[in-house]
Design a protein around this motif. Structure first.
Motif, mmCIF file in Angstrom:
data_model
loop_
_atom_site.group_PDB
_atom_site.id
_atom_site.type_symbol
_atom_site.label_atom_id
_atom_site.label_comp_id
_atom_site.label_asym_id
_atom_site.label_seq_id
_atom_site.Cartn_x
_atom_site.Cartn_y
_atom_site.Cartn_z
ATOM 1 N N TYR A 115 41.573 -23.954 27.248
ATOM 2 C CA TYR A 115 42.789 -23.132 27.262
ATOM 3 C C TYR A 115 43.188 -22.950 28.716
ATOM 4 N N ARG A 116 44.427 -23.305 29.036
ATOM 5 C CA ARG A 116 44.901 -23.268 30.415
ATOM 6 C C ARG A 116 46.013 -22.228 30.551
ATOM 7 N N LEU A 117 45.893 -21.403 31.598
ATOM 8 C CA LEU A 117 46.866 -20.344 31.848
ATOM 9 C C LEU A 117 47.333 -20.424 33.288
ATOM 10 N N ALA A 118 48.658 -20.525 33.478
ATOM 11 C CA ALA A 118 49.222 -20.582 34.824
ATOM 12 C C ALA A 118 49.171 -19.197 35.459
ATOM 13 N N LEU A 119 48.519 -19.095 36.624
ATOM 14 C CA LEU A 119 48.452 -17.830 37.349
ATOM 15 C C LEU A 119 49.672 -17.653 38.249
ATOM 16 N N VAL A 120 50.036 -18.723 38.933
ATOM 17 C CA VAL A 120 51.287 -18.808 39.701
ATOM 18 C C VAL A 120 51.844 -20.201 39.441
ATOM 19 N N ASP A 121 52.918 -20.556 40.118
ATOM 20 C CA ASP A 121 53.597 -21.824 39.833
ATOM 21 C C ASP A 121 52.690 -23.036 40.001
ATOM 22 N N PHE A 122 51.775 -23.018 40.967
ATOM 23 C CA PHE A 122 50.985 -24.212 41.269
ATOM 24 C C PHE A 122 49.503 -24.049 40.925
ATOM 25 N N LEU A 123 49.082 -22.883 40.464
ATOM 26 C CA LEU A 123 47.669 -22.599 40.223
ATOM 27 C C LEU A 123 47.450 -22.189 38.777
ATOM 28 N N PHE A 124 46.433 -22.778 38.114
ATOM 29 C CA PHE A 124 46.137 -22.399 36.742
ATOM 30 C C PHE A 124 44.641 -22.202 36.549
ATOM 31 N N LEU A 125 44.321 -21.355 35.593
ATOM 32 C CA LEU A 125 42.943 -21.060 35.192
ATOM 33 C C LEU A 125 42.672 -21.760 33.871
ATOM 34 N N GLU A 126 41.436 -22.250 33.679
ATOM 35 C CA GLU A 126 41.084 -22.878 32.416
ATOM 36 C C GLU A 126 39.696 -22.434 31.961
ATOM 37 N N VAL A 127 39.552 -22.197 30.662
ATOM 38 C CA VAL A 127 38.266 -21.879 30.042
ATOM 39 C C VAL A 127 38.196 -22.652 28.731
ATOM 40 N N GLY A 128 36.980 -23.019 28.328
ATOM 41 C CA GLY A 128 36.879 -23.770 27.076
ATOM 42 C C GLY A 128 35.464 -24.172 26.741
ATOM 43 N N ILE A 129 35.363 -25.087 25.793
ATOM 44 C CA ILE A 129 34.083 -25.595 25.318
ATOM 45 C C ILE A 129 34.005 -27.095 25.558
ATOM 46 N N GLN A 130 32.773 -27.615 25.525
ATOM 47 C CA GLN A 130 32.598 -29.046 25.781
ATOM 48 C C GLN A 130 31.396 -29.604 25.007
ATOM 49 N N PRO A 131 31.629 -30.212 23.850
ATOM 50 C CA PRO A 131 30.567 -30.995 23.217
ATOM 51 C C PRO A 131 30.337 -32.273 24.009
ATOM 52 N N GLY A 132 29.107 -32.758 23.983
ATOM 53 C CA GLY A 132 28.786 -33.992 24.684
ATOM 54 C C GLY A 132 27.694 -34.759 23.965
ATOM 55 N N TYR A 133 27.685 -36.082 24.191
ATOM 56 C CA TYR A 133 26.670 -36.946 23.574
ATOM 57 C C TYR A 133 26.218 -37.971 24.593
ATOM 58 N N THR A 134 24.900 -38.092 24.779
ATOM 59 C CA THR A 134 24.331 -39.027 25.745
ATOM 60 C C THR A 134 24.172 -40.407 25.120
ATOM 61 N N LEU A 135 24.884 -41.379 25.639
ATOM 62 C CA LEU A 135 24.786 -42.748 25.145
ATOM 63 C C LEU A 135 23.542 -43.459 25.670
ATOM 64 N N LYS A 136 23.182 -43.170 26.914
ATOM 65 C CA LYS A 136 22.085 -43.903 27.543
ATOM 66 C C LYS A 136 21.466 -43.057 28.646
ATOM 67 N N ARG A 137 20.141 -43.082 28.728
ATOM 68 C CA ARG A 137 19.436 -42.398 29.818
ATOM 69 C C ARG A 137 18.573 -43.405 30.564
ATOM 70 N N THR A 138 18.806 -43.504 31.873
ATOM 71 C CA THR A 138 18.028 -44.388 32.732
ATOM 72 C C THR A 138 17.376 -43.561 33.830
ATOM 73 N N VAL A 139 16.089 -43.795 34.058
ATOM 74 C CA VAL A 139 15.348 -43.096 35.104
ATOM 75 C C VAL A 139 14.941 -44.109 36.170
#
Length: 209
Positions: A115-139
């Motif tokens: 969710y993005r909210l404009a604070l002033v004309d050029f600046l915005f705040l964002e908060v949200g969620i992020q699911p993720g899935y690991t395709l490959k792990r290399t060590v």
């Protein structure tokens, strides 16, 4: 009746959104990621110290306007994340001990919704969620204090917890009408492999198409 009311509500939201500018674009940037917390013995002595590593991300977004100052933005990103791991290694059979430094590279698909909210004309705040899935792990082995010949060796892992879920927060700056600068922090909520959670700072540019 309930279905009809829901359909009307959806149509109203869609009509309201259509009055504002919806757009899509691409974005790319760098990230600084690490696992947390460090692994310790029962007496508080560290046996594995997680530190940050540099990675990257690239993908696209679709901006759904809610008003002239707010929007919902789903994204699809491909990212290289992970951590640098410093472990204290002891082999009683060969009587060897010392520090081993590994770089863990996780190739991931991320699906942030913000969710993005404009604070002033050029600046915005964002908060949200992020699911993720690991395709490959290399060590990759980077340093071994007692056996330098191991350095450079790499292994691909398959037995680990692949799903991740994070909370996101950040700021964005509109550099031009088409280009924005974005700074975001992702705080992992799921304990993966019964030990670790993720922590990622990302910085990049987005381009409206």
């Amino acid at each position: 009746m309930k279905k009809a009311n829901l359909l009307i509500a959806v149509l109203i939201c869609f009509t309201a959104s259509a009055q504002f500018d919806n757009n899509f674009g691409v974005k790319a940037g760098t990230n600084y990621s690490q696992f947390r917390p460090d692994v310790e013995y029962y007496n508080g002595e560290k046996v594995q110290d997680f530190q940050g590593k540099l990675g990257y991300y690239v993908g696209g977004f679709f901006n759904i306007a809610i008003s002239d100052k707010s929007s919902i933005r789903p994204e699809l990103l491909f990212a290289n994340q992970g951590t640098t791991s410093k472990e204290f290694y002891v082999d009683f059979f060969y009587e060897e001990e010392g520090e081993v430094v590994n770089k863990v590279n996780d190739l991931m698909i991320l699906l942030p919704v913000s969710y993005r909210l404009a604070l002033v004309d050029f600046l915005f705040l964002e908060v949200g969620i992020q699911p993720g899935y690991t395709l490959k792990r290399t060590v990759v082995v980077k340093e071994v204090s007692f056996e330098p010949s191991w350095e450079g060796e790499r292994a691909t892992y398959s037995n680990f917890d692949r799903f991740d879920f994070s909370l996101n927060g950040g700021l964005g700056f509109d550099l031009t009408d088409q280009m924005e600068l974005n700074l975001r922090y992702s705080y992992g909520l799921i304990e993966r492999d019964d030990i670790i959670k993720t922590s990622v700072i990302s910085l990049g540019l987005g381009f409206n198409l």
